[in-house]
Design a protein around this motif. Structure first.
Motif, PDB file in Angstrom:
ATOM      1  N   ASN A 211      28.200  57.964  53.160  1.00  0.00           N
ATOM      2  CA  ASN A 211      29.464  57.281  53.426  1.00  0.00           C
ATOM      3  C   ASN A 211      29.785  57.323  54.914  1.00  0.00           C
ATOM      4  OD1 ASN A 211      29.908  56.728  50.699  1.00  0.00           O
ATOM      5  ND2 ASN A 211      30.810  58.772  50.387  1.00  0.00           N
ATOM      6  N   PRO A 212      30.503  56.338  55.419  1.00  0.00           N
ATOM      7  CA  PRO A 212      30.855  56.325  56.838  1.00  0.00           C
ATOM      8  C   PRO A 212      31.967  57.330  57.138  1.00  0.00           C
ATOM      9  CG  PRO A 212      31.813  54.444  55.748  1.00  0.00           C
ATOM     10  CD  PRO A 212      30.970  55.125  54.723  1.00  0.00           C
ATOM     11  N   ASP A 213      31.672  58.630  56.990  1.00  0.00           N
ATOM     12  CA  ASP A 213      32.638  59.687  57.211  1.00  0.00           C
ATOM     13  C   ASP A 213      32.198  60.540  58.390  1.00  0.00           C
ATOM     14  OD1 ASP A 213      33.985  58.774  55.033  1.00  0.00           O
ATOM     15  OD2 ASP A 213      33.066  60.189  53.632  1.00  0.00           O
ATOM     16  N   GLY A 214      33.186  61.042  59.128  1.00  0.00           N
ATOM     17  CA  GLY A 214      32.911  61.910  60.250  1.00  0.00           C
ATOM     18  C   GLY A 214      33.342  63.336  59.956  1.00  0.00           C
ATOM     19  N   ASP A 215      33.769  64.071  61.026  1.00  0.00           N
ATOM     20  CA  ASP A 215      34.217  65.447  60.855  1.00  0.00           C
ATOM     21  C   ASP A 215      35.532  65.485  60.091  1.00  0.00           C
ATOM     22  OD1 ASP A 215      32.011  66.249  62.280  1.00  0.00           O
ATOM     23  OD2 ASP A 215      33.072  66.181  64.215  1.00  0.00           O
ATOM     24  N   ARG A 216      35.833  66.689  59.549  1.00  0.00           N
ATOM     25  CA  ARG A 216      37.079  66.855  58.797  1.00  0.00           C
ATOM     26  C   ARG A 216      38.239  67.022  59.786  1.00  0.00           C
ATOM     27  NH1 ARG A 216      33.337  69.383  55.379  1.00  0.00           N
ATOM     28  NH2 ARG A 216      33.436  68.606  53.225  1.00  0.00           N
ATOM     29  N   MET A 217      38.828  65.901  60.135  1.00  0.00           N
ATOM     30  CA  MET A 217      39.903  65.882  61.123  1.00  0.00           C
ATOM     31  C   MET A 217      41.239  65.433  60.527  1.00  0.00           C
ATOM     32  SD  MET A 217      38.430  66.902  63.872  1.00  0.00           S
ATOM     33  CE  MET A 217      39.648  66.489  65.083  1.00  0.00           C
ATOM     34  N   ASP A 218      41.222  64.669  59.464  1.00  0.00           N
ATOM     35  CA  ASP A 218      42.456  64.181  58.858  1.00  0.00           C
ATOM     36  C   ASP A 218      43.068  65.256  57.971  1.00  0.00           C
ATOM     37  OD1 ASP A 218      42.086  61.816  60.128  1.00  0.00           O
ATOM     38  OD2 ASP A 218      41.170  60.807  58.397  1.00  0.00           O
ATOM     39  N   ILE A 219      44.400  65.377  58.021  1.00  0.00           N
ATOM     40  CA  ILE A 219      45.120  66.392  57.253  1.00  0.00           C
ATOM     41  C   ILE A 219      46.229  65.696  56.459  1.00  0.00           C
ATOM     42  CG2 ILE A 219      46.546  68.476  57.361  1.00  0.00           C
ATOM     43  CD1 ILE A 219      45.186  69.159  59.985  1.00  0.00           C
ATOM     44  N   ARG A 220      46.345  66.056  55.195  1.00  0.00           N
ATOM     45  CA  ARG A 220      47.431  65.554  54.365  1.00  0.00           C
ATOM     46  C   ARG A 220      47.745  66.586  53.303  1.00  0.00           C
ATOM     47  NH1 ARG A 220      45.588  64.177  49.431  1.00  0.00           N
ATOM     48  NH2 ARG A 220      43.476  63.344  49.161  1.00  0.00           N
ATOM     49  N   ARG A 221      48.839  66.350  52.579  1.00  0.00           N
ATOM     50  CA  ARG A 221      49.251  67.253  51.513  1.00  0.00           C
ATOM     51  C   ARG A 221      48.239  67.252  50.365  1.00  0.00           C
ATOM     52  NH1 ARG A 221      54.558  69.066  51.282  1.00  0.00           N
ATOM     53  NH2 ARG A 221      55.261  69.466  53.416  1.00  0.00           N
ATOM     54  N   TYR A 222      48.162  68.372  49.682  1.00  0.00           N
ATOM     55  CA  TYR A 222      47.251  68.492  48.539  1.00  0.00           C
ATOM     56  C   TYR A 222      47.740  67.603  47.400  1.00  0.00           C
ATOM     57  CZ  TYR A 222      44.923  70.525  44.483  1.00  0.00           C
ATOM     58  OH  TYR A 222      44.200  70.707  43.322  1.00  0.00           O
ATOM     59  N   ALA A 223      46.787  66.952  46.743  1.00  0.00           N
ATOM     60  CA  ALA A 223      47.073  66.096  45.594  1.00  0.00           C
ATOM     61  C   ALA A 223      46.126  66.467  44.472  1.00  0.00           C
ATOM     62  CB  ALA A 223      46.901  64.620  45.967  1.00  0.00           C
ATOM     63  N   PRO A 224      46.549  66.314  43.228  1.00  0.00           N
ATOM     64  CA  PRO A 224      45.662  66.634  42.110  1.00  0.00           C
ATOM     65  C   PRO A 224      44.356  65.861  42.215  1.00  0.00           C
ATOM     66  CG  PRO A 224      47.892  66.264  41.323  1.00  0.00           C
ATOM     67  CD  PRO A 224      47.888  65.894  42.775  1.00  0.00           C
ATOM     68  N   GLY A 225      43.244  66.572  42.084  1.00  0.00           N
ATOM     69  CA  GLY A 225      41.926  65.978  42.199  1.00  0.00           C
ATOM     70  C   GLY A 225      41.218  66.315  43.483  1.00  0.00           C
ATOM     71  N   ASP A 226      41.941  66.850  44.478  1.00  0.00           N
ATOM     72  CA  ASP A 226      41.294  67.262  45.725  1.00  0.00           C
ATOM     73  C   ASP A 226      40.465  68.511  45.503  1.00  0.00           C
ATOM     74  OD1 ASP A 226      42.408  65.159  47.097  1.00  0.00           O
ATOM     75  OD2 ASP A 226      44.170  66.294  47.738  1.00  0.00           O
ATOM     76  N   SER A 227      39.385  68.599  46.243  1.00  0.00           N
ATOM     77  CA  SER A 227      38.512  69.761  46.131  1.00  0.00           C
ATOM     78  C   SER A 227      39.194  71.009  46.705  1.00  0.00           C
ATOM     79  CB  SER A 227      37.195  69.496  46.865  1.00  0.00           C
ATOM     80  OG  SER A 227      36.371  70.641  46.839  1.00  0.00           O
ATOM     81  N   VAL A 228      38.994  72.136  46.030  1.00  0.00           N
ATOM     82  CA  VAL A 228      39.592  73.390  46.500  1.00  0.00           C
ATOM     83  C   VAL A 228      38.980  73.814  47.821  1.00  0.00           C
ATOM     84  CG1 VAL A 228      40.018  75.799  45.858  1.00  0.00           C
ATOM     85  CG2 VAL A 228      40.046  74.022  44.117  1.00  0.00           C
ATOM     86  N   ARG A 229      37.743  73.409  48.089  1.00  0.00           N
ATOM     87  CA  ARG A 229      37.071  73.808  49.329  1.00  0.00           C
ATOM     88  C   ARG A 229      37.722  73.175  50.556  1.00  0.00           C
ATOM     89  NH1 ARG A 229      31.008  72.174  47.921  1.00  0.00           N
ATOM     90  NH2 ARG A 229      32.203  70.341  47.217  1.00  0.00           N
ATOM     91  N   ASN A 230      38.488  72.088  50.351  1.00  0.00           N
ATOM     92  CA  ASN A 230      39.110  71.423  51.494  1.00  0.00           C
ATOM     93  C   ASN A 230      40.520  71.925  51.785  1.00  0.00           C
ATOM     94  OD1 ASN A 230      36.843  69.778  51.755  1.00  0.00           O
ATOM     95  ND2 ASN A 230      37.692  68.194  50.401  1.00  0.00           N
ATOM     96  N   ILE A 231      41.024  72.889  50.988  1.00  0.00           N
ATOM     97  CA  ILE A 231      42.374  73.414  51.217  1.00  0.00           C
ATOM     98  C   ILE A 231      42.371  74.313  52.454  1.00  0.00           C
ATOM     99  CG2 ILE A 231      44.207  74.852  50.261  1.00  0.00           C
ATOM    100  CD1 ILE A 231      43.416  73.940  47.507  1.00  0.00           C
ATOM    101  N   MET A 232      43.409  74.173  53.268  1.00  0.00           N
ATOM    102  CA  MET A 232      43.580  75.002  54.475  1.00  0.00           C
ATOM    103  C   MET A 232      44.327  76.273  54.067  1.00  0.00           C
ATOM    104  SD  MET A 232      44.651  71.832  56.983  1.00  0.00           S
ATOM    105  CE  MET A 232      44.773  72.876  58.428  1.00  0.00           C
ATOM    106  N   TRP A 233      43.557  77.322  53.705  1.00  0.00           N
ATOM    107  CA  TRP A 233      44.148  78.533  53.142  1.00  0.00           C
ATOM    108  C   TRP A 233      44.936  79.318  54.188  1.00  0.00           C
ATOM    109  CZ3 TRP A 233      44.493  78.516  48.183  1.00  0.00           C
ATOM    110  CH2 TRP A 233      43.522  77.881  47.397  1.00  0.00           C
ATOM    111  N   ARG A 234      44.533  79.266  55.427  1.00  0.00           N
ATOM    112  CA  ARG A 234      45.270  79.999  56.463  1.00  0.00           C
ATOM    113  C   ARG A 234      46.652  79.396  56.675  1.00  0.00           C
ATOM    114  NH1 ARG A 234      40.735  81.183  61.217  1.00  0.00           N
ATOM    115  NH2 ARG A 234      39.307  82.423  59.898  1.00  0.00           N
TER     116      ARG A 234
END
Length: 431
Positions: A211-234
């Motif tokens: 997919n035409p995706d780059g680095d993980r730079m975009d941030i938004r609120r958690y929504a049902p279905g998002d991967s737990v690995r992408n949560i900003m735990w800090r």
């Protein structure tokens, strides 16, 4: 289905009755006088032998019969002469909606008509306000039309009518004159537009199959279905807010702009904005333009104007053709600029289906004529013009709802007010 069939049948009967009325020689006033005269003659002239009423009714019926004969004979003579003059094609006419345009038609004054007048109006390719002026220098009648909306046609159809001065009877006929007429939508007070450039997916990614995706730079609120690995735990540990970090879309400015005009209810403003964009260079260069109602494409302003004018067909809704346009001129991830009316309609559902089929980014330009971002009017004005305020609030709420739905569907939205020439972003803030 039943209601639609009944409505279609009723419209067909109404259309046939209107065509039959053209050949009925008496006007409403003449028909009323004839009925009253016959009733008076039957009730008072014959039964009561009232000679005054008898004489008056006989005079009224005689005048009515003489008018019918004179108007019919004069109409037959004029129909033959005018139809002979209109056999030659008129020069190509490029007009603008809501403005007077001279068609070049000149007819003799026909001063020999005995106590009668000649008038006509244009009814196709669209019903237009027709003005007939007498030219004293050339002793002829000149025609000027004011088309209400954009249209495209290969002939002008007129209804000519000969009337007597009393308005008792008439003789009407329909005739067509070949020629090309192009009525363009007005651009209003538009003076400038943001440069509408398409954004395509970047092809410089490591894996061509990915997919035409780059680095993980975009941030938004958690929504049902998002991967737990992408949560900003800090961040969650500090403020107890669940945010996710998403890969940034790899985008670049497309070298070729795709633009399309979607037809719908109250789409005249969208057509005007599309005309301004293709003629004033707001699409950059190069670009490809398409519109509903035609499977042709345009790469220049001269070729795009007939597509804009032909996207409206009086009495008929043109077919939705965005999918075919993208399939033949783009690809699965092609970006496109959509000119659409700022009113919900059947085109919205079709556009959602196109966005699901073609994931490429879309920019939707919603055009309107009654966008008003001024301060609320005083209470006394709201009381005096309550209906107008309610209508304005309904249109603004509908526009906000439509804009929000398009943004949630993944499109970028630009709102353009043709009346004021202002542009607004997807949050309806002036840009």
């Amino acid at each position: 289905m039943i209601a639609s069939g009944i409505s279609t049948r009723w419209q067909s009967l109404l259309h046939q009755s209107q065509r039959l009325m053209l050949h009925f020689p008496l006007s409403l006033a003449g028909l009323l006088i004839m009925v009253l005269a016959v009733l008076a003659l039957q009730g008072f002239g014959y039964q009561r032998m009232d000679l005054v009423v008898f004489a008056l009714t006989i005079c009224a019926l005689s005048i009515l019969a003489a008018s019918v004969v004179m108007v019919t004979v004069s109409g037959l003579v004029l129909r033959r002469r005018i139809n002979t003059l209109l056999q030659t094609a008129f020069p190509p006419l490029q007009a603008e909606a809501a403005y007077p345009n001279d068609t070049g038609l000149k007819l003799p004054a026909y001063s020999w008509l005995p106590l009668m007048t000649l008038e006509w109006r244009v009814v196709a390719p669209d019903v237009m306000q027709t003005r007939v002026a007498f030219n004293t220098d050339e002793n002829c009648l000149e025609e000027t039309v004011v088309p209400p909306l954009r249209c495209l046609g290969n002939e002008l159809t007129r209804i000519f009518t000969v009337r007597d001065v009393l308005g008792l009877c008439r003789f009407s006929w329909r005739t067509s004159q070949p020629g090309t007429i192009l009525v363009l939508p007005k651009t209003g007070n538009l003076r400038s537009l943001p440069v509408l450039k398409s954004m395509d997916a970047e092809d410089g990614i490591p894996n061509p199959r990915g997919n035409p995706d780059g680095d993980r730079m975009d941030i938004r609120r958690y929504a049902p279905g998002d991967s737990v690995r992408n949560i900003m735990w800090r961040v969650y540990a500090r403020n107890r807010h669940l945010n996710v970090r998403l890969p940034e879309k790899s985008m670049f400015q497309a070298e070729r702009t795709l633009a399309y005009l979607v037809a719908g209810d109250d789409d005249e403003a969208a057509a005007g904005v599309a005309r301004f964009a293709v003629t004033q260079g707001a699409l950059g260069s190069p670009w490809i333009f398409g519109a509903d109602g035609s499977d042709q494409i345009a790469r220049s302003a001269i070729a795009a104007l007939p597509l804009i004018a032909g996207s409206r067909r009086p009495g008929k809704q043109p077919d939705y053709g965005l999918d075919d346009f993208l399939a033949h001129n783009g690809g699965q991830h092609s970006a496109c600029i959509i000119f659409a009316p700022a009113r919900s309609g059947a085109w919205v559902t079709s556009l959602y289906a196109s966005m699901n089929r073609f994931p490429g980014p879309f920019t939707v330009v919603l055009a309107t004529d009654d966008m008003n971002q001024s301060e609320p009017s005083p209470w006394w004005q709201r009381m005096l013009w309550q209906d107008q305020e309610r209508k304005q609030g309904t249109q603004l709420s509908e526009l906000r709802s439509l804009t929000g739905n398009l943004v949630r569907a993944g499109a970028q939205v630009l709102v353009v007010d043709r009346q004021s020439g202002q542009c607004f972003d997807q949050r309806l803030k002036r840009v």
